[in-house]
Write a protein that holds these residues in place. Structure first.
Motif, PDB file in Angstrom:
ATOM      1  N   ALA A  84      39.237  68.069  60.928  1.00  0.00           N
ATOM      2  CA  ALA A  84      37.801  68.286  61.128  1.00  0.00           C
ATOM      3  C   ALA A  84      37.017  68.246  59.815  1.00  0.00           C
ATOM      4  N   GLN A  85      37.706  68.166  58.696  1.00  0.00           N
ATOM      5  CA  GLN A  85      37.029  68.158  57.390  1.00  0.00           C
ATOM      6  C   GLN A  85      36.366  66.808  57.136  1.00  0.00           C
ATOM      7  N   PRO A  86      35.154  66.824  56.551  1.00  0.00           N
ATOM      8  CA  PRO A  86      34.492  65.557  56.210  1.00  0.00           C
ATOM      9  C   PRO A  86      35.360  64.716  55.278  1.00  0.00           C
ATOM     10  N   GLY A  87      35.411  63.436  55.544  1.00  0.00           N
ATOM     11  CA  GLY A  87      36.145  62.507  54.697  1.00  0.00           C
ATOM     12  C   GLY A  87      37.632  62.405  54.981  1.00  0.00           C
ATOM     13  N   TYR A  88      38.119  63.163  55.970  1.00  0.00           N
ATOM     14  CA  TYR A  88      39.547  63.122  56.311  1.00  0.00           C
ATOM     15  C   TYR A  88      39.896  61.767  56.909  1.00  0.00           C
ATOM     16  N   ARG A  89      40.956  61.129  56.409  1.00  0.00           N
ATOM     17  CA  ARG A  89      41.376  59.816  56.902  1.00  0.00           C
ATOM     18  C   ARG A  89      42.711  59.848  57.610  1.00  0.00           C
ATOM     19  N   GLY A  90      43.485  60.920  57.455  1.00  0.00           N
ATOM     20  CA  GLY A  90      44.756  61.012  58.157  1.00  0.00           C
ATOM     21  C   GLY A  90      45.846  61.601  57.292  1.00  0.00           C
ATOM     22  N   THR A  91      46.945  61.963  57.965  1.00  0.00           N
ATOM     23  CA  THR A  91      48.093  62.561  57.303  1.00  0.00           C
ATOM     24  C   THR A  91      49.367  61.930  57.829  1.00  0.00           C
ATOM     25  N   ILE A  92      50.315  61.714  56.937  1.00  0.00           N
ATOM     26  CA  ILE A  92      51.659  61.268  57.298  1.00  0.00           C
ATOM     27  C   ILE A  92      52.614  62.335  56.789  1.00  0.00           C
ATOM     28  N   VAL A  93      53.432  62.878  57.692  1.00  0.00           N
ATOM     29  CA  VAL A  93      54.429  63.876  57.321  1.00  0.00           C
ATOM     30  C   VAL A  93      55.796  63.274  57.594  1.00  0.00           C
TER      31      VAL A  93
END
Length: 100
Positions: free
Chosen positions: A31-40
């Motif tokens: 939900a944070q502005p500018g978040y593009r994604g995460t890979i774990v």
């Protein structure tokens, strides 16, 4: 685009994706502005490497400030060792999602 790379370790008895704390954290993160994604990536024995992508360095820094308390309440309690920041920096190449 900017990236944050962390090394974390969680109990190996349960997949990280099955932990409600991790899901709640990821919802706040996304939900944070500018978040593009995460890979774990699970490396075995509960050890994970996480790559989180942000539009700008300003978004990355603002998110760190905004979600710090969420990390303390949701993520820190489910880690077996403190997270280790491997680095941050500008993304110079990416082809995820390009079909390559």
């Amino acid at each position: 685009m900017f990236a944050v790379i962390r090394d974390t370790t969680h109990p190996a008895d349960k997949s990280l994706r099955e932990r409600p704390e991790f899901k709640a954290f990821q919802d706040k993160h996304a939900a944070q502005p500018g978040y593009r994604g995460t890979i774990v990536t699970h490396l075995g024995n509960g050890r994970h490497v996480t790559l989180t992508l942000w539009d700008t360095v300003e978004h990355m820094n603002a998110a760190r400030e905004a979600i710090g308390p969420v990390v303390k309440t949701l993520i820190d309690p489910i880690m077996t060792t403190p997270a280790r920041l491997l680095g941050t920096g500008e993304v110079v190449y990416i082809d995820v999602g390009s079909g390559a």
